[in-house]
Design a protein around this motif. Structure first.
Motif, PDB file in Angstrom:
ATOM      1  N   ALA A 136       3.104  16.973  17.744  1.00 12.82           N
ATOM      2  CA  ALA A 136       1.951  17.857  17.474  1.00 12.82           C
ATOM      3  C   ALA A 136       0.945  17.080  16.980  1.00 12.82           C
ATOM      4  CB  ALA A 136       2.128  18.817  16.375  1.00 12.82           C
ATOM      5  N   THR A 137      -0.077  16.970  17.545  1.00 17.64           N
ATOM      6  CA  THR A 137      -1.582  16.212  17.113  1.00 17.64           C
ATOM      7  C   THR A 137      -1.943  17.216  15.905  1.00 17.64           C
ATOM      8  OG1 THR A 137      -1.835  15.713  19.360  1.00 17.64           O
ATOM      9  CG2 THR A 137      -3.713  15.501  17.646  1.00 17.64           C
ATOM     10  N   VAL A 138      -1.987  18.317  16.154  1.00 18.68           N
ATOM     11  CA  VAL A 138      -2.299  19.471  15.050  1.00 18.68           C
ATOM     12  C   VAL A 138      -1.173  20.417  14.904  1.00 18.68           C
ATOM     13  CG1 VAL A 138      -4.020  20.874  14.036  1.00 18.68           C
ATOM     14  CG2 VAL A 138      -4.561  18.993  15.440  1.00 18.68           C
ATOM     15  N   ILE A 139      -0.738  20.838  13.752  1.00 15.25           N
ATOM     16  CA  ILE A 139       0.183  22.183  13.420  1.00 15.25           C
ATOM     17  C   ILE A 139      -0.663  23.169  12.633  1.00 15.25           C
ATOM     18  CG2 ILE A 139       1.214  20.985  11.639  1.00 15.25           C
ATOM     19  CD1 ILE A 139       3.830  22.584  12.732  1.00 15.25           C
ATOM     20  N   THR A 140      -0.768  24.342  13.094  1.00 12.40           N
ATOM     21  CA  THR A 140      -1.326  25.272  12.397  1.00 12.40           C
ATOM     22  C   THR A 140      -0.503  26.613  12.066  1.00 12.40           C
ATOM     23  OG1 THR A 140      -1.881  26.455  14.452  1.00 12.40           O
ATOM     24  CG2 THR A 140      -3.474  24.838  13.770  1.00 12.40           C
ATOM     25  N   PRO A 141       0.510  26.479  11.022  1.00  6.63           N
ATOM     26  CA  PRO A 141       1.356  27.400  10.721  1.00  6.63           C
ATOM     27  C   PRO A 141       0.576  28.411   9.774  1.00  6.63           C
ATOM     28  CG  PRO A 141       1.689  25.414   9.213  1.00  6.63           C
ATOM     29  CD  PRO A 141       0.812  25.096  10.422  1.00  6.63           C
ATOM     30  N   ASN A 142       0.964  29.738   9.880  1.00  9.34           N
ATOM     31  CA  ASN A 142       0.456  30.604   8.895  1.00  9.34           C
ATOM     32  C   ASN A 142       1.305  30.493   7.799  1.00  9.34           C
ATOM     33  OD1 ASN A 142       2.903  32.225   9.002  1.00  9.34           O
ATOM     34  ND2 ASN A 142       2.037  33.474  11.036  1.00  9.34           N
ATOM     35  N   PHE A 143       0.856  31.071   6.742  1.00  6.97           N
ATOM     36  CA  PHE A 143       1.365  31.031   5.315  1.00  6.97           C
ATOM     37  C   PHE A 143       2.804  31.186   5.132  1.00  6.97           C
ATOM     38  CE2 PHE A 143       2.893  32.947   1.168  1.00  6.97           C
ATOM     39  CZ  PHE A 143       2.475  31.800   0.487  1.00  6.97           C
ATOM     40  N   GLY A 179      -4.190  30.225   5.398  1.00  6.02           N
ATOM     41  CA  GLY A 179      -4.142  30.999   3.825  1.00  6.02           C
ATOM     42  C   GLY A 179      -3.482  32.455   4.145  1.00  6.02           C
ATOM     43  N   GLU A 180      -2.815  32.821   2.914  1.00  5.89           N
ATOM     44  CA  GLU A 180      -2.310  34.408   2.971  1.00  5.89           C
ATOM     45  C   GLU A 180      -3.378  35.563   3.173  1.00  5.89           C
ATOM     46  OE1 GLU A 180       1.294  36.691   0.834  1.00  5.89           O
ATOM     47  OE2 GLU A 180       0.373  34.956  -0.169  1.00  5.89           O
ATOM     48  N   HIS A 181      -3.325  36.263   4.268  1.00  7.23           N
ATOM     49  CA  HIS A 181      -4.389  37.407   4.326  1.00  7.23           C
ATOM     50  C   HIS A 181      -3.658  38.849   3.692  1.00  7.23           C
ATOM     51  CE1 HIS A 181      -6.586  35.522   7.873  1.00  7.23           C
ATOM     52  NE2 HIS A 181      -5.450  34.800   7.736  1.00  7.23           N
ATOM     53  N   THR A 182      -4.384  38.751   2.266  1.00  2.00           N
ATOM     54  CA  THR A 182      -4.108  40.142   1.690  1.00  2.00           C
ATOM     55  C   THR A 182      -5.125  40.582   0.815  1.00  2.00           C
ATOM     56  OG1 THR A 182      -3.657  38.892  -0.599  1.00  2.00           O
ATOM     57  CG2 THR A 182      -1.755  39.140   0.942  1.00  2.00           C
ATOM     58  N   GLY A 183      -5.248  41.623   0.491  1.00  2.00           N
ATOM     59  CA  GLY A 183      -6.394  42.371  -0.058  1.00  2.00           C
ATOM     60  C   GLY A 183      -6.578  42.209  -1.560  1.00  2.00           C
ATOM     61  N   ASP A 184      -5.395  41.219  -1.977  1.00  2.00           N
ATOM     62  CA  ASP A 184      -5.237  40.946  -3.502  1.00  2.00           C
ATOM     63  C   ASP A 184      -6.268  39.923  -3.655  1.00  2.00           C
ATOM     64  OD1 ASP A 184      -3.117  42.815  -3.598  1.00  2.00           O
ATOM     65  OD2 ASP A 184      -1.712  41.121  -3.457  1.00  2.00           O
ATOM     66  N   SER A 185      -7.041  39.224  -2.633  1.00  2.00           N
ATOM     67  CA  SER A 185      -7.772  37.972  -3.109  1.00  2.00           C
ATOM     68  C   SER A 185      -9.228  38.503  -2.396  1.00  2.00           C
ATOM     69  CB  SER A 185      -7.226  36.643  -2.577  1.00  2.00           C
ATOM     70  OG  SER A 185      -8.258  35.842  -2.838  1.00  2.00           O
ATOM     71  N   ASP A 190      -7.538  28.160   3.415  1.00  2.00           N
ATOM     72  CA  ASP A 190      -6.875  27.265   4.284  1.00  2.00           C
ATOM     73  C   ASP A 190      -6.694  25.651   3.929  1.00  2.00           C
ATOM     74  OD1 ASP A 190      -6.875  29.538   5.869  1.00  2.00           O
ATOM     75  OD2 ASP A 190      -8.108  28.629   7.556  1.00  2.00           O
ATOM     76  N   TYR A 191      -5.587  25.237   3.663  1.00  2.81           N
ATOM     77  CA  TYR A 191      -5.504  23.622   3.429  1.00  2.81           C
ATOM     78  C   TYR A 191      -5.167  22.805   4.585  1.00  2.81           C
ATOM     79  CZ  TYR A 191      -3.741  19.461   1.260  1.00  2.81           C
ATOM     80  OH  TYR A 191      -3.986  18.206   0.634  1.00  2.81           O
ATOM     81  N   VAL A 192      -6.041  21.879   4.785  1.00  6.70           N
ATOM     82  CA  VAL A 192      -5.974  20.752   5.855  1.00  6.70           C
ATOM     83  C   VAL A 192      -5.551  19.579   5.392  1.00  6.70           C
ATOM     84  CG1 VAL A 192      -7.413  19.783   7.865  1.00  6.70           C
ATOM     85  CG2 VAL A 192      -7.938  22.142   6.882  1.00  6.70           C
ATOM     86  N   LYS A 198      -7.052  12.064   4.554  1.00  8.30           N
ATOM     87  CA  LYS A 198      -8.247  13.039   3.913  1.00  8.30           C
ATOM     88  C   LYS A 198      -7.668  14.409   3.936  1.00  8.30           C
ATOM     89  CE  LYS A 198     -12.872  14.594   4.650  1.00  8.30           C
ATOM     90  NZ  LYS A 198     -14.130  14.211   5.462  1.00  8.30           N
ATOM     91  N   ASN A 199      -7.962  15.231   2.824  1.00 12.45           N
ATOM     92  CA  ASN A 199      -7.526  16.629   2.837  1.00 12.45           C
ATOM     93  C   ASN A 199      -8.546  17.272   2.075  1.00 12.45           C
ATOM     94  OD1 ASN A 199      -6.742  16.900  -0.298  1.00 12.45           O
ATOM     95  ND2 ASN A 199      -6.159  14.744   0.329  1.00 12.45           N
ATOM     96  N   PHE A 200      -8.627  18.941   2.317  1.00  9.85           N
ATOM     97  CA  PHE A 200      -9.585  19.556   1.893  1.00  9.85           C
ATOM     98  C   PHE A 200      -9.065  21.109   2.063  1.00  9.85           C
ATOM     99  CE2 PHE A 200     -10.721  18.096   6.052  1.00  9.85           C
ATOM    100  CZ  PHE A 200     -10.808  19.448   6.820  1.00  9.85           C
ATOM    101  N   TRP A 201      -9.857  22.011   1.354  1.00  8.58           N
ATOM    102  CA  TRP A 201      -9.712  23.304   1.560  1.00  8.58           C
ATOM    103  C   TRP A 201     -10.725  23.971   2.396  1.00  8.58           C
ATOM    104  CZ3 TRP A 201      -5.179  25.818  -0.138  1.00  8.58           C
ATOM    105  CH2 TRP A 201      -4.355  25.230  -0.957  1.00  8.58           C
ATOM    106  N   LEU A 202     -10.560  24.983   3.198  1.00 13.98           N
ATOM    107  CA  LEU A 202     -11.413  25.670   3.850  1.00 13.98           C
ATOM    108  C   LEU A 202     -11.523  27.153   3.462  1.00 13.98           C
ATOM    109  CD1 LEU A 202     -11.219  24.247   7.437  1.00 13.98           C
ATOM    110  CD2 LEU A 202     -13.094  23.723   5.896  1.00 13.98           C
TER     111      LEU A 202
END
Length: 265
Positions: A136-143, A179-185, A190-192, A198-202
């Motif tokens: 993988a050049t990029v991997i995009t797992p859900n939570f 990121g987790e998709h819940t109505g609690d937040s 998303d974390y990259v 280099k790393n950051f949050w979206l």
């Protein structure tokens, strides 16, 4: 004059008969992002907005013929994977991808749904983890997929950061943990983690809607499209995050229950 749709990208995925996810979501994304999409069909799924009712995996020999036909005629600049159904299919995809030049590989590890339900049997899951992810050049797992892959619950941001490092150690060059998709937040983060460290949050607002089918397909499909157009990895990820969020936010009235996102946005 070069036509704006001349960049060619490929999805390797199953067909979702209601058009909301899978190959159809990928192709809708490619068109919306103005690249030409081709597809390797791995399975056919019978479903509608109420749920999935049946599925059928395509023969491995047929899948390999699809790869050859595409390689004989198209210049693929980026490739995205989706549902790969079983171990035989995954091995056929890995073998064929390595045989031809299909550009960077964006792996959407379709292992667990956004609600936490397992989609692959153990052997197939292990094949994705051990043999596909290293390509993988990029991997995009859900939570939930990220939790499964690193075999640990992710209870805070520090643990998500460590999970991304573990996914890189498995061979993926760049990691997006959705990121987790819940109505609690009120937000979804998303974390990259990029190959250069280099790393950051979206972060975007959480949208309370049942029209989110295809979200997990659209995000990596958009990354593939933008890479084909010449964007950097970071640019492609940022564009994909915004496009997917906007597609969720601007609902369309399709289906009676769990509807698709709006690729026209």
């Amino acid at each position: 004059m070069v036509n704006e749709y001349s960049q060619q990208v490929m999805t390797i995925a199953g067909s979702d008969s209601d058009g909301s996810a899978g190959m159809q979501a990928d192709m809708n994304t490619f068109l919306a992002r103005k690249v030409y999409g081709v597809s390797i069909l791995t399975a056919a799924v019978v479903g509608n907005s109420y749920g999935i009712h049946a599925s059928h995996a395509l023969p491995v020999d047929f899948i390999k013929e699809e790869f050859k036909a595409i390689a004989d005629d198209f210049k693929i600049l980026a490739t995205k994977t989706g549902m790969l159904t079983d171990t035989k299919t995954i091995h056929a995809v890995i073998e064929s991808y390595q045989k031809y030049n299909f550009g960077p590989l964006i792996v959407d590890p379709v292992i667990i749904t956004k609600h936490g339900a397992m989609l692959l049997e153990q052997e197939a899951y292990e094949t994705v983890r051990d043999e596909l992810i290293p390509l993988a050049t990029v991997i995009t797992p859900n939570f939930y997929e990220a939790q499964k892959l690193v075999e640990s619950e992710l209870q805070n941001e520090d643990e998500i950061i460590e999970a991304a490092k573990k996914l890189q150690a498995m061979g993926a060059k760049n990691v997006v943990i959705k990121g987790e998709h819940t109505g609690d937040s009120e937000t979804v983060k998303d974390y990259v983690l990029l190959e250069d460290g280099k790393n950051f949050w979206l972060e975007d607002e959480y949208i309370d809607t049942e029209h989110i089918n295809g979200t997990g397909d659209t995000y990596p499909a958009c990354i593939a499209a933008e890479l084909a157009k010449g964007a950097s990895i970071e640019e492609a990820i940022r564009i994909a995050k915004k496009y997917t969020h906007d597609a969720i936010k601007n609902e369309i009235a399709v289906g009676h229950k769990f509807g698709p996102i709006n690729h026209w946005v």
